[in-house]
Write a protein that holds these residues in place. Sequence first.
Motif, PDB file in Angstrom:
ATOM      1  N   ASP A 167       3.931   5.747   9.495  1.00 60.66           N
ATOM      2  CA  ASP A 167       3.803   5.968   8.052  1.00 60.66           C
ATOM      3  C   ASP A 167       3.350   4.783   7.207  1.00 60.66           C
ATOM      4  OD1 ASP A 167       4.416   8.590   8.419  1.00 60.66           O
ATOM      5  OD2 ASP A 167       6.557   8.371   7.971  1.00 60.66           O
ATOM      6  N   LEU A 168       2.849   3.722   7.840  1.00 66.46           N
ATOM      7  CA  LEU A 168       2.302   2.602   7.045  1.00 66.46           C
ATOM      8  C   LEU A 168       1.164   1.957   7.849  1.00 66.46           C
ATOM      9  CD1 LEU A 168       3.379   1.765   4.200  1.00 66.46           C
ATOM     10  CD2 LEU A 168       4.595  -0.105   5.303  1.00 66.46           C
ATOM     11  N   THR A 169       0.304   2.823   8.417  1.00 67.97           N
ATOM     12  CA  THR A 169      -0.696   2.319   9.383  1.00 67.97           C
ATOM     13  C   THR A 169      -1.626   1.243   8.834  1.00 67.97           C
ATOM     14  OG1 THR A 169      -1.844   4.379   8.904  1.00 67.97           O
ATOM     15  CG2 THR A 169      -0.824   4.181  11.072  1.00 67.97           C
ATOM     16  N   PRO A 170      -2.133   1.356   7.585  1.00 67.28           N
ATOM     17  CA  PRO A 170      -3.038   0.289   7.134  1.00 67.28           C
ATOM     18  C   PRO A 170      -2.344  -1.078   7.124  1.00 67.28           C
ATOM     19  CG  PRO A 170      -3.208   2.210   5.700  1.00 67.28           C
ATOM     20  CD  PRO A 170      -2.024   2.427   6.591  1.00 67.28           C
ATOM     21  N   TYR A 171      -1.086  -1.082   6.682  1.00 65.62           N
ATOM     22  CA  TYR A 171      -0.322  -2.331   6.611  1.00 65.62           C
ATOM     23  C   TYR A 171      -0.119  -2.913   8.007  1.00 65.62           C
ATOM     24  CZ  TYR A 171       3.448  -5.536   5.235  1.00 65.62           C
ATOM     25  OH  TYR A 171       4.223  -6.663   5.010  1.00 65.62           O
ATOM     26  N   TYR A 172       0.273  -2.056   8.971  1.00 65.13           N
ATOM     27  CA  TYR A 172       0.536  -2.545  10.335  1.00 65.13           C
ATOM     28  C   TYR A 172      -0.753  -3.036  10.990  1.00 65.13           C
ATOM     29  CZ  TYR A 172       5.482  -1.464  10.479  1.00 65.13           C
ATOM     30  OH  TYR A 172       6.832  -1.498  10.247  1.00 65.13           O
ATOM     31  N   ALA A 173      -1.845  -2.311  10.754  1.00 69.60           N
ATOM     32  CA  ALA A 173      -3.129  -2.732  11.320  1.00 69.60           C
ATOM     33  C   ALA A 173      -3.552  -4.083  10.741  1.00 69.60           C
ATOM     34  CB  ALA A 173      -4.191  -1.674  11.039  1.00 69.60           C
ATOM     35  N   ALA A 174      -3.393  -4.244   9.424  1.00 68.78           N
ATOM     36  CA  ALA A 174      -3.778  -5.500   8.774  1.00 68.78           C
ATOM     37  C   ALA A 174      -2.956  -6.658   9.326  1.00 68.78           C
ATOM     38  CB  ALA A 174      -3.591  -5.388   7.261  1.00 68.78           C
ATOM     39  N   LYS A 175      -1.654  -6.442   9.493  1.00 73.39           N
ATOM     40  CA  LYS A 175      -0.788  -7.548   9.940  1.00 73.39           C
ATOM     41  C   LYS A 175      -1.063  -7.899  11.409  1.00 73.39           C
ATOM     42  CE  LYS A 175       1.318  -8.373   6.045  1.00 73.39           C
ATOM     43  NZ  LYS A 175       1.072  -9.621   5.320  1.00 73.39           N
ATOM     44  N   HIS A 176      -1.391  -6.892  12.255  1.00 68.92           N
ATOM     45  CA  HIS A 176      -1.825  -7.223  13.619  1.00 68.92           C
ATOM     46  C   HIS A 176      -3.107  -8.062  13.552  1.00 68.92           C
ATOM     47  CE1 HIS A 176       1.122  -4.436  15.308  1.00 68.92           C
ATOM     48  NE2 HIS A 176       0.728  -4.772  16.526  1.00 68.92           N
ATOM     49  N   GLU A 226      -8.727   0.665   2.622  1.00 65.64           N
ATOM     50  CA  GLU A 226      -9.618  -0.435   2.244  1.00 65.64           C
ATOM     51  C   GLU A 226      -8.919  -1.449   1.343  1.00 65.64           C
ATOM     52  OE1 GLU A 226     -13.092   1.674   0.858  1.00 65.64           O
ATOM     53  OE2 GLU A 226     -13.886   1.808   2.919  1.00 65.64           O
ATOM     54  N   ARG A 227      -8.026  -0.977   0.491  1.00 62.90           N
ATOM     55  CA  ARG A 227      -7.301  -1.881  -0.412  1.00 62.90           C
ATOM     56  C   ARG A 227      -6.347  -2.772   0.395  1.00 62.90           C
ATOM     57  NH1 ARG A 227      -3.080  -1.607  -4.303  1.00 62.90           N
ATOM     58  NH2 ARG A 227      -2.226   0.238  -3.289  1.00 62.90           N
ATOM     59  N   VAL A 228      -5.605  -2.154   1.324  1.00 63.46           N
ATOM     60  CA  VAL A 228      -4.619  -2.915   2.099  1.00 63.46           C
ATOM     61  C   VAL A 228      -5.324  -3.902   3.041  1.00 63.46           C
ATOM     62  CG1 VAL A 228      -2.770  -2.734   3.818  1.00 63.46           C
ATOM     63  CG2 VAL A 228      -2.843  -1.150   1.888  1.00 63.46           C
ATOM     64  N   ILE A 229      -6.364  -3.412   3.718  1.00 67.70           N
ATOM     65  CA  ILE A 229      -7.122  -4.315   4.602  1.00 67.70           C
ATOM     66  C   ILE A 229      -7.777  -5.415   3.762  1.00 67.70           C
ATOM     67  CG2 ILE A 229      -9.134  -4.480   6.156  1.00 67.70           C
ATOM     68  CD1 ILE A 229      -6.739  -3.139   7.524  1.00 67.70           C
ATOM     69  N   GLY A 230      -8.268  -5.057   2.577  1.00 68.91           N
ATOM     70  CA  GLY A 230      -8.952  -6.030   1.710  1.00 68.91           C
ATOM     71  C   GLY A 230      -8.055  -7.179   1.306  1.00 68.91           C
ATOM     72  N   VAL A 231      -6.829  -6.875   0.908  1.00 70.00           N
ATOM     73  CA  VAL A 231      -5.917  -7.949   0.470  1.00 70.00           C
ATOM     74  C   VAL A 231      -5.268  -8.624   1.684  1.00 70.00           C
ATOM     75  CG1 VAL A 231      -3.820  -8.473  -0.839  1.00 70.00           C
ATOM     76  CG2 VAL A 231      -5.451  -6.794  -1.736  1.00 70.00           C
ATOM     77  N   ASN A 232      -4.702  -7.824   2.596  1.00 70.18           N
ATOM     78  CA  ASN A 232      -3.826  -8.390   3.630  1.00 70.18           C
ATOM     79  C   ASN A 232      -4.580  -9.005   4.802  1.00 70.18           C
ATOM     80  OD1 ASN A 232      -1.950  -7.209   1.959  1.00 70.18           O
ATOM     81  ND2 ASN A 232      -0.942  -6.003   3.537  1.00 70.18           N
ATOM     82  N   GLY A 274       0.825  -1.213   0.000  1.00 70.94           N
ATOM     83  CA  GLY A 274       0.000   0.000   0.000  1.00 70.94           C
ATOM     84  C   GLY A 274       0.853   1.253   0.000  1.00 70.94           C
ATOM     85  N   GLU A 275       0.185   2.371   0.205  1.00 70.58           N
ATOM     86  CA  GLU A 275       0.895   3.659   0.162  1.00 70.58           C
ATOM     87  C   GLU A 275       1.311   4.111   1.545  1.00 70.58           C
ATOM     88  OE1 GLU A 275      -2.028   5.992  -1.903  1.00 70.58           O
ATOM     89  OE2 GLU A 275      -1.886   4.523  -3.537  1.00 70.58           O
ATOM     90  N   GLY A 276       2.490   4.790   1.602  1.00 73.32           N
ATOM     91  CA  GLY A 276       3.001   5.294   2.871  1.00 73.32           C
ATOM     92  C   GLY A 276       2.469   6.682   3.178  1.00 73.32           C
ATOM     93  N   GLY A 277       2.725   7.116   4.412  1.00 73.10           N
ATOM     94  CA  GLY A 277       2.326   8.463   4.814  1.00 73.10           C
ATOM     95  C   GLY A 277       1.670   8.442   6.174  1.00 73.10           C
ATOM     96  N   PRO A 278       1.699   9.593   6.880  1.00 73.14           N
ATOM     97  CA  PRO A 278       1.084   9.651   8.210  1.00 73.14           C
ATOM     98  C   PRO A 278      -0.428   9.485   8.121  1.00 73.14           C
ATOM     99  CG  PRO A 278       1.803  11.829   7.489  1.00 73.14           C
ATOM    100  CD  PRO A 278       2.312  10.860   6.474  1.00 73.14           C
ATOM    101  N   ILE A 279      -1.034   9.159   9.253  1.00 74.06           N
ATOM    102  CA  ILE A 279      -2.451   8.752   9.223  1.00 74.06           C
ATOM    103  C   ILE A 279      -3.351   9.843   8.667  1.00 74.06           C
ATOM    104  CG2 ILE A 279      -2.911   9.395  11.657  1.00 74.06           C
ATOM    105  CD1 ILE A 279      -4.603   6.570  11.499  1.00 74.06           C
ATOM    106  N   ASP A 280      -3.035  11.101   8.940  1.00 75.30           N
ATOM    107  CA  ASP A 280      -3.915  12.168   8.452  1.00 75.30           C
ATOM    108  C   ASP A 280      -3.769  12.405   6.949  1.00 75.30           C
ATOM    109  OD1 ASP A 280      -1.368  12.994   9.361  1.00 75.30           O
ATOM    110  OD2 ASP A 280      -1.986  15.088   9.316  1.00 75.30           O
ATOM    111  N   GLU A 281      -2.794  11.712   6.342  1.00 73.84           N
ATOM    112  CA  GLU A 281      -2.660  11.812   4.876  1.00 73.84           C
ATOM    113  C   GLU A 281      -3.023  10.495   4.186  1.00 73.84           C
ATOM    114  OE1 GLU A 281       1.264  13.330   3.958  1.00 73.84           O
ATOM    115  OE2 GLU A 281       0.983  15.025   5.332  1.00 73.84           O
ATOM    116  N   GLN A 282      -3.422   9.500   4.966  1.00 75.13           N
ATOM    117  CA  GLN A 282      -3.804   8.210   4.382  1.00 75.13           C
ATOM    118  C   GLN A 282      -5.193   8.315   3.757  1.00 75.13           C
ATOM    119  OE1 GLN A 282      -2.507   5.135   4.001  1.00 75.13           O
ATOM    120  NE2 GLN A 282      -0.529   5.483   4.989  1.00 75.13           N
ATOM    121  N   SER A 283      -5.344   7.821   2.534  1.00 68.69           N
ATOM    122  CA  SER A 283      -6.680   7.822   1.928  1.00 68.69           C
ATOM    123  C   SER A 283      -7.454   6.599   2.426  1.00 68.69           C
ATOM    124  CB  SER A 283      -6.581   7.784   0.403  1.00 68.69           C
ATOM    125  OG  SER A 283      -6.103   6.526  -0.017  1.00 68.69           O
TER     126      SER A 283
END
Length: 252
Positions: free
Chosen positions: A152-161, A109-115, A95-104
């Motif tokens: 800077d990669l919150t969706p990825y970290y949340a999905a992996k947890h 949804e894409r990162v959570i959807g796949v991972n 997915g895309e990097g960036g702080p949470i307030d800049e995450q789309s």
Amino acid sequence: MDGITDKVALVTGAGSGIGRATAERFAEHGATVAVADADEAAGSETVASIREAGGEASSFAVDVSDEASVREAIAAVTREFGGIDIAHNNAGIEGEGGPIDEQSTENWERVIGVNLTGVFLAMKHEVPALRERGGGAIVNTASVAGLVGAADLTPYYAAKHGVVGLTRSVAVEGAADGIRVNAVCPGVIDTPMIDRFTGGDDDAVEGIVAPQAMKRLGDPREVADAVVWLCSDGASFVTGTALPVDGGYTAQ
Ligand code: NAD
């Protein structure tokens, strides 16, 4: 290796990186491998490499984030190979990097959807298939990102947890059916995913491996060996674990 030879092993994300290495290792240990990936050309390359080495494999197209696609792929593997004994749910995106307030929200949804949903859907449809065979083993690819946080990669970290939580919960459910469920938590591994982060730049690689006590990239085969062991009879009393394969990343 005991418990791998003559088994049917399904590997998602097997067209590249860690999944390809695991598919090749399963085949070297005598399993028949279902190579599943969204990228059919990449999956076919893995199949060709396994067959060239004398192993048995076929390619199956799947989008792990789509339930109909997962259901059809598992049905197709079962039709071709007669069942499934082992599954490595490994497909993932950064997915895309960036702080949470800049995450789309789209990236979330894409990162959570796949991972995360991808691992949920895979296990939802694999568990009945493994039950049919009287039991089996599942290994999910989580990450050190499933054990610690980082910027800077919150969706990825949340999905992996989430993958670690899914792993532990399905392990508890599966025990009565002889289904063991574990996760591997790789550190920074030398795959195309990491090439996309570093652009192959040596300084960037040095920076990215700095949190690993061993100060080097892991080899995908080092993760594959852990996956194969977790699926083997050698790990017959191991279930519900999240095993770091991380060169000491989470030791510090
Ligand atoms: P990679 O990009 O080399 O391979 C990922 C594979 O997954 C590709 O073949 C891709 O086509 C496939 N894929 C992507 N989306 C898919 C989908 N929706 N359905 C089916 N297949 C899909 O990456 P990798 O480094 O080998 O990563 C494999 C897994 O390991 C991922 O879950 C990743 O998050 C995890 N991981 C990687 C590292 C690392 O340092 N490389 C560390 C920890 C965890």
